[in-house]
Design a protein around this motif. Structure first.
Motif, PDB file in Angstrom:
ATOM      1  N   UNK A 196       0.842  -1.199   0.000  1.00  0.00           N
ATOM      2  CA  UNK A 196       0.000   0.000   0.000  1.00  0.00           C
ATOM      3  C   UNK A 196       0.874   1.244   0.000  1.00  0.00           C
ATOM      4  N   UNK A 197       0.505   2.171  -0.847  1.00  0.00           N
ATOM      5  CA  UNK A 197       1.186   3.467  -0.922  1.00  0.00           C
ATOM      6  C   UNK A 197       0.378   4.445  -0.076  1.00  0.00           C
ATOM      7  N   UNK A 198       1.031   5.003   0.954  1.00  0.00           N
ATOM      8  CA  UNK A 198       0.318   5.824   1.928  1.00  0.00           C
ATOM      9  C   UNK A 198       0.962   7.202   2.070  1.00  0.00           C
ATOM     10  N   UNK A 199       0.106   8.179   2.317  1.00  0.00           N
ATOM     11  CA  UNK A 199       0.554   9.519   2.658  1.00  0.00           C
ATOM     12  C   UNK A 199      -0.124   9.886   3.975  1.00  0.00           C
ATOM     13  N   UNK A 200       0.585   9.687   5.088  1.00  0.00           N
ATOM     14  CA  UNK A 200      -0.025   9.888   6.392  1.00  0.00           C
ATOM     15  C   UNK A 200      -1.137   8.879   6.606  1.00  0.00           C
ATOM     16  N   UNK A 201      -2.364   9.368   6.820  1.00  0.00           N
ATOM     17  CA  UNK A 201      -3.495   8.465   7.028  1.00  0.00           C
ATOM     18  C   UNK A 201      -4.305   8.255   5.755  1.00  0.00           C
ATOM     19  N   UNK A 202      -3.742   8.599   4.603  1.00  0.00           N
ATOM     20  CA  UNK A 202      -4.428   8.419   3.323  1.00  0.00           C
ATOM     21  C   UNK A 202      -3.775   7.298   2.521  1.00  0.00           C
ATOM     22  N   UNK A 203      -4.611   6.444   1.933  1.00  0.00           N
ATOM     23  CA  UNK A 203      -4.132   5.401   1.037  1.00  0.00           C
ATOM     24  C   UNK A 203      -4.189   5.926  -0.396  1.00  0.00           C
ATOM     25  N   UNK A 204      -3.046   5.887  -1.074  1.00  0.00           N
ATOM     26  CA  UNK A 204      -2.968   6.405  -2.431  1.00  0.00           C
ATOM     27  C   UNK A 204      -3.119   5.304  -3.477  1.00  0.00           C
ATOM     28  N   UNK A 205      -2.622   4.129  -3.178  1.00  0.00           N
ATOM     29  CA  UNK A 205      -2.700   3.005  -4.118  1.00  0.00           C
ATOM     30  C   UNK A 205      -2.405   1.735  -3.349  1.00  0.00           C
ATOM     31  N   UNK A 206      -2.731   0.603  -3.956  1.00  0.00           N
ATOM     32  CA  UNK A 206      -2.468  -0.668  -3.288  1.00  0.00           C
ATOM     33  C   UNK A 206      -2.553  -1.823  -4.259  1.00  0.00           C
ATOM     34  N   UNK A 207      -1.977  -2.936  -3.855  1.00  0.00           N
ATOM     35  CA  UNK A 207      -2.045  -4.162  -4.651  1.00  0.00           C
ATOM     36  C   UNK A 207      -2.081  -5.347  -3.701  1.00  0.00           C
ATOM     37  N   UNK A 208      -2.672  -6.438  -4.163  1.00  0.00           N
ATOM     38  CA  UNK A 208      -2.752  -7.664  -3.367  1.00  0.00           C
ATOM     39  C   UNK A 208      -2.453  -8.845  -4.268  1.00  0.00           C
TER      40      UNK A 208
END
Length: 242
Positions: A196-208
């Motif tokens: 997961x790509x995160x900026x503080x408490x925000x999720x910017x992108x993710x993969x599973x």
């Protein structure tokens, strides 16, 4: 003739009763999902393939970011053997894609999380055919325990060996058709890898990504056990004479 027809009638009636009883179940029946495929992680090279794929997805996601303005820190949730190796491989492939990385904490993090899923139900049957052979590689079979299965030796050795190899080929082809190309087939142990790509408490992108693994390899994906507690200090008794 009458007895035979009577027996057939009784069997048909019993079958009808059984089918009728089955149709009155008050719970949904169990249906299989359509046939799909799932990779099996069996080598560090497979970790690298996943790292390259994740790096490409991250680079595509941040392609519009100003170059070098938002360096990314790689973070793994636990120091498992897989996480340590995967982060190293992911770092290299991200750099190859021109992604700016940071060795210290930054506003943007790429977090790696791993979860091992162990199904406790009965193991899959590795072979759809119960044959007295051990299949090796792509279609090569060898007879095991010649004394047990061919003690009578009614066939010539060459003919018996040819039949054994033929049965091994049939078993391999059936296994390939029902279980896929990965050696050993499906397992009851799987691993879920999320990034997961995160900026503080925000999720910017993710993969599973999901993989089969061998049960014996599960320890590679689990955090190391905690160290044993320190031994209690020995007590020293002082003898006081009156």
């Amino acid at each position: 003739m009458f007895r035979r027809a009577h027996s057939a009638t009784v069997v048909a009636l019993m079958a009808g009763v059984l089918l009728g009883g089955c149709s009155t179940l008050d719970v949904p029946r169990a249906d299989n999902y359509p046939a799909t495929g799932q990779k099996k992680a069996r080598a560090v090279h497979h970790w690298e393939v996943l790292a390259e794929d994740v790096a490409a997805r991250v680079a595509h996601k941040i392609a519009d970011w100003p170059a070098g303005e938002y360096p990314i820190q790689l973070v793994a949730d636990d120091p498992s053997s897989f996480n340590q190796g995967f982060v190293k491989l992911l770092r290299v492939h991200l750099l190859d894609h021109g992604v700016t990385l940071s060795a210290v904490a930054t506003q943007v993090q790429l977090r790696v999380e791993t979860q091992v899923v162990q199904h406790e139900a009965q193991d899959f049957v590795n072979s759809p055919l119960a044959l007295p052979v051990t299949t090796l590689g792509a279609g090569v079979g060898v007879i095991y325990d010649w004394q047990t299965h061919y003690a009578s030796r009614t066939l010539l050795p060459g003919a018996a060996t040819g039949i054994g190899v033929g049965l091994g080929l049939v078993a391999d082809l059936a296994r390939y058709h029902t279980q896929g190309a990965a050696a050993g087939g499906p397992t009851r142990t799987e691993v879920l890898v999320t990034t997961t790509l995160q900026n503080g408490d925000r999720y910017l992108a993710g993969s599973a990504d999901l993989y089969y693994i061998e049960r014996a390899d599960a320890a590679l994906y689990l955090p190391p056990p905690p160290p044993p507690p320190p031994a209690p200090a020995a007590k020293v008794w002082k003898v006081v004479t009156p």
